[in-house]
Scaffold this active site. Structure first.
Site, PDB file in Angstrom:
ATOM      1  N   ASP A  94       0.811  -1.215   0.000  1.00  0.00           N
ATOM      2  CA  ASP A  94       0.000   0.000   0.000  1.00  0.00           C
ATOM      3  C   ASP A  94       0.849   1.271   0.000  1.00  0.00           C
ATOM      4  OD1 ASP A  94      -2.021  -1.808   0.337  1.00  0.00           O
ATOM      5  OD2 ASP A  94      -2.811  -0.925   2.194  1.00  0.00           O
ATOM      6  N   ASP A  95       0.186   2.354  -0.388  1.00  0.00           N
ATOM      7  CA  ASP A  95       0.625   3.747  -0.180  1.00  0.00           C
ATOM      8  C   ASP A  95       1.594   4.286  -1.231  1.00  0.00           C
ATOM      9  OD1 ASP A  95      -0.917   3.523   2.064  1.00  0.00           O
ATOM     10  OD2 ASP A  95       0.725   3.574   3.508  1.00  0.00           O
ATOM     11  N   HIS A 144      -6.027   3.013  -3.713  1.00  0.00           N
ATOM     12  CA  HIS A 144      -5.902   3.253  -2.269  1.00  0.00           C
ATOM     13  C   HIS A 144      -6.408   4.658  -1.916  1.00  0.00           C
ATOM     14  CE1 HIS A 144      -4.584   2.002   1.641  1.00  0.00           C
ATOM     15  NE2 HIS A 144      -3.604   2.877   1.754  1.00  0.00           N
ATOM     16  N   HIS A 148      -5.687   9.502   0.999  1.00  0.00           N
ATOM     17  CA  HIS A 148      -5.426   8.621   2.137  1.00  0.00           C
ATOM     18  C   HIS A 148      -6.262   9.005   3.354  1.00  0.00           C
ATOM     19  CE1 HIS A 148      -3.263   5.778   4.737  1.00  0.00           C
ATOM     20  NE2 HIS A 148      -2.932   5.185   3.605  1.00  0.00           N
ATOM     21  N   HIS A 238       3.746  -2.423   2.947  1.00  0.00           N
ATOM     22  CA  HIS A 238       3.795  -1.048   2.427  1.00  0.00           C
ATOM     23  C   HIS A 238       5.104  -0.840   1.669  1.00  0.00           C
ATOM     24  CE1 HIS A 238       0.948  -1.113   5.750  1.00  0.00           C
ATOM     25  NE2 HIS A 238       0.330  -0.135   5.134  1.00  0.00           N
TER      26      HIS A 238
HETATM   27 NI    NI Z   1      -2.395   3.213   3.476  1.00  0.00          NI
END
Ligand code: NI
Length: 281
Positions: A94-95, A144, A148, A238
């Site tokens: 993620d991210d 995603h 955020h 991540h």
């Molecule tokens: Ni995230």
């Protein structure tokens, strides 16, 4: 693949077929091509009527191939890949994309493993080439959100905006619109799942949380991912942390040592249902 002993009857059919197709057995100068055609067609029928485990026996298959009894295989389709995926697990990141992501893509490529990346809109816009590399290598690119934000705190309209902005960013980089999303922090309510469904998005939660972002310890990330993973699980990490990328090789090797194969979400769950939440297959 399992190897089965060839039952006598199947061996007999194939031997008979082989004999009937050798040039010596064909009647000389006597319209043999029509005869041969009929024999080949009968032999094809006999071969295709064999049980799957006999047809898949490498010896039988080879033999049948030499005799021209095997039609071109049908193109591989998603459902067939899913059937072959009993030992699959999904590594998800993620991210990103961020600076460490390209190194991760290199490691996954060397290991011939695929994964899934849940990207934010601004990062997707910053690194379009990295996104292209992801799709080019068979990874799944998921959504995603744009900012955020915890989507449970947003109106349906704003959730829709978060999803669409990120889908637009990914589509303009790769030409493909995501159909997987992971709400930031895994925060979900009926509004979020409802909007996801309306936007055609399946939701990826997770079964294994490595907490990689918290401890930043590659050995611990690897240990948790490998020890806690079982077939069909989705594993959360991540790719914005280089310490997570440091764990990637250990994770792929460790999963394979357990008989598991890391694949993309599109590979493991090829026909995901929009609005449904998946933490495993
Ligand atoms: Ni995230």
């Amino acid at each position: 693949m399992k190897f089965h002993r060839l039952p006598l009857s199947a061996a007999a059919i194939l031997t008979a077929t082989a004999l009937s197709l050798t040039p010596a057995a064909a009647a000389p100068n006597s319209g043999s091509s029509a005869v041969q055609h009929a024999v080949t067609s009968a032999a094809k029928d006999a071969y295709s009527a064999l049980p799957r485990e006999i047809k898949d026996n490498p010896v039988v298959k080879d033999h049948a191939k030499n005799l021209g009894l095997v039609d071109k295989p049908a193109p591989r389709t998603a459902p067939r890949r899913a059937r072959d995926c009993g030992n699959c697990v999904a590594l998800t990141f993620d991210d990103g994309p961020a600076a460490p992501t390209n190194r991760l893509l290199g490691i996954l490529k060397d290991k011939k493993a695929t994964a899934s990346f849940f990207v934010t809109a601004p990062n997707a816009r910053k690194m379009p080439k990295t996104l292209q590399r992801m799709t080019g290598h068979g990874h799944t690119v998921g959504n995603h959100g744009a900012t955020h934000s915890e989507m449970t705190a947003l109106s349906a309209e704003r959730v829709r905006g978060e999803i669409r902005e990120t889908n637009d960013a990914v589509e303009s980089a790769t030409g493909t619109r995501p159909h997987w999303m992971r709400p930031p922090y895994g925060a979900m309510n009926d509004t979020v799942t409802g909007v996801a469904r309306d936007e055609g998005m399946a939701i990826a939660f997770w079964q294994v949380d490595t907490l990689d972002w918290q401890h930043r310890d590659p050995q611990r990330t690897c240990r948790v991912a490998v020890d806690q993973a079982a077939a069909g699980h989705i594993i959360l990490m991540h790719d914005i942390h280089s310490t997570t990328v440091d764990a990637a090789e250990c994770i792929v090797d460790g999963l394979r040592a357990k008989g598991l194969e890391p694949v993309s979400l599109d590979h493991m769950i090829p026909a995901a249902t929009p609005g449904r939440v998946y933490s495993h297959r």
